[in-house]
Design a protein around this motif. Structure first.
Motif, short mmCIF file in Angstrom:
data_model
loop_
_atom_site.label_atom_id
_atom_site.label_comp_id
_atom_site.label_asym_id
_atom_site.label_seq_id
_atom_site.Cartn_x
_atom_site.Cartn_y
_atom_site.Cartn_z
N GLY A 166 0.82 -1.23 0.01
CA GLY A 166 0.00 -0.01 -0.01
C GLY A 166 0.95 1.23 -0.05
N ALA A 167 1.80 1.11 0.90
CA ALA A 167 2.86 2.46 0.81
C ALA A 167 3.46 2.70 -0.41
N ALA A 168 3.67 1.74 -1.40
CA ALA A 168 4.44 1.81 -2.58
C ALA A 168 3.49 2.55 -3.53
N ALA A 169 2.17 1.94 -3.58
CA ALA A 169 1.11 2.34 -4.46
C ALA A 169 1.25 3.97 -4.24
N ILE A 170 0.99 4.46 -3.19
CA ILE A 170 1.00 5.85 -2.67
C ILE A 170 2.18 6.48 -3.01
N ALA A 171 3.17 6.01 -2.68
CA ALA A 171 4.64 6.57 -3.02
C ALA A 171 4.53 7.10 -4.22
N ALA A 172 4.22 6.03 -5.21
CA ALA A 172 4.39 6.27 -7.03
C ALA A 172 3.55 7.56 -7.14
N LEU A 173 2.30 7.72 -6.41
CA LEU A 173 1.49 8.96 -6.93
C LEU A 173 2.07 10.18 -6.40
N LYS A 174 2.70 10.08 -5.22
CA LYS A 174 3.31 11.30 -4.63
C LYS A 174 4.33 11.96 -5.65
N GLU A 175 4.74 11.46 -6.54
CA GLU A 175 5.49 12.05 -7.56
C GLU A 175 4.93 12.96 -8.50
N LEU A 176 3.68 12.95 -8.54
CA LEU A 176 2.84 13.71 -9.41
C LEU A 176 2.06 14.94 -8.37
N ASP A 177 2.32 14.90 -7.07
CA ASP A 177 1.98 15.91 -5.87
C ASP A 177 2.94 17.04 -6.11
N THR A 178 2.52 17.90 -7.22
CA THR A 178 3.52 18.97 -7.19
C THR A 178 2.86 20.37 -7.13
N ALA A 179 3.65 21.43 -6.86
CA ALA A 179 2.84 22.78 -6.73
C ALA A 179 2.18 23.06 -8.03
N PRO A 180 1.31 23.85 -8.00
CA PRO A 180 0.25 24.57 -9.24
C PRO A 180 1.39 24.87 -10.13
#
Length: 363
Positions: A166-180
């Motif tokens: 589960g942590a790996a799945a969320i970590a992969a998406l955090k790469e898309l969590d960028t500033a506007p």
């Protein structure tokens, strides 16, 4: 018994001679007899019903593997064959709805090319809260939750290394969590999400006998891009109504879709936890749903694992989401209700409100 030539059988079955030869090669519809000298194919009249069924199933687009399954079921258990057809068409409609949403989004972007980049400061933003709890019964805690200004996510891991999955799945998406303004264009976001999910699936493939669900939304400033696989859920509270915006990838949901099981019966069905799709390291099961949602000020989203929605009735969830002022209070109240109901499973939830951007952030 009267033998039919391939031409006569073709007319009766509504299948072309070319199709009949192909289905013979595949073993789906072999002739009753093949002349050893001429190679002519001859069919029995008793084969017409199966051939017509093949023709009908092909007309609705069913793959040959599914056609074979339905035809074999029909020979011994017609009701099961009917359920298989209904389940197939439910999947087609779900996939068509996803493609329709994407087509409408693309048409909108093509009509407004100047708005496809994310360089403008969004008019809306989100405020959020995330909670997880081991519950009262489980020996391990394998649920994960994440809520930031750019990412909302829950994952429900399973197996010997469910928590790392589960942590790996969320970590992969955090790469898309960028500033506007720093992230991908809205038109590229679904591709970026799919790539991130596949990276996560590759990582999870290295974990022993483990996998995870994933339900997440990436904020683009005016849209929420949804990625979903498994049986965690996302709900939208809008205008006082609570709408489930994800579709469970489970055995019991497929039975509900086929009309062989009710929602009430599914709650206690022995196969309710069996997943048809998840991130488990295999390509076959790792097929997420991807779609875009237009955000509106006043929307409230809930993402949660089955540890919440199987213990807290939907009407109660709606009451809490409607009657609680802020995401922190709503998340706390929902977790408390799950605990009061016995908390037999790990629990994860994210609550997020869509609100007007703070004018003071504009520069």
């Amino acid at each position: 018994m009267t033998r039919l030539t391939i031409g006569a059988f073709s007319r009766l079955s509504r299948l072309s001679a070319k199709a009949l030869r192909r289905y013979d090669e595949l073993g789906l519809l072999p002739p009753a007899r093949v002349d050893p000298f001429s190679g002519y194919r001859y069919y029995d009249g008793s084969q017409v019903e199966r051939a017509r069924l093949v023709a009908w199933l092909r007309r609705i687009g069913m793959p040959l593997a599914g056609v074979r399954e339905v035809c074999d079921l029909y020979a011994t258990e017609p009701a099961a064959a009917a359920r298989a057809v209904r389940a197939y068409w439910d999947r087609v409609e779900t996939e068509t709805a996803t493609r329709r949403d994407l087509a409408l989004f693309l048409a909108d972007q093509l009509a407004r090319p100047e708005e496809t980049t994310m360089t403008a400061l969004p008019a809306l933003t989100i405020r959020h809260a995330a909670r997880t709890d081991q519950g009262r019964v489980r020996d391990t805690h394998q649920d994960s939750a994440c809520a930031t200004d750019g990412l909302l996510a829950v994952a429900d891991g399973y197996g010997t290394e469910g928590a790392p999955a589960g942590a790996a799945a969320i970590a992969a998406l955090k790469e898309l969590d960028t500033a506007p303004g720093a992230g991908p264009r809205a038109g590229d976001l679904l591709n970026a999400l799919e790539d991130a999910v596949q990276r996560a699936n590759t990582t999870i493939g290295g974990l022993e006998d483990s996998g995870t669900t994933l339900t997440a939304m990436v904020w683009t400033g005016g849209r929420l891009a949804l990625v979903h696989i498994g049986d965690s859920r996302a709900y939208l509270l809008r205008g006082g109504g609570l709408f489930r915006i994800t579709h469970d990838h489970t055995v019991v949901q497929s039975m509900i879709d086929a009309g062989t099981l009710t929602e009430e019966e599914a709650a206690s069905h022995p196969q309710r936890a069996i997943l048809l799709r998840a991130l488990d390291g295999t390509a076959e099961a790792a097929r997420p749903d991807l779609r875009l949602h237009e955000a509106r000020a006043g929307d409230r989203y809930l993402l949660c694992s089955d540890g919440l929605f199987t213990t807290v009735p939907e009407g109660t969830v709606r009451r809490v989401l409607t009657g609680t002022a802020d995401p922190d209070g709503a998340a706390d109240a929902l977790m408390a209700l799950a605990q009061e109901a016995g908390a037999p499973d790990n629990i994860a939830c994210v609550v997020a409100d869509v609100i007007p951007a703070d004018p003071d952030t504009v520069s």
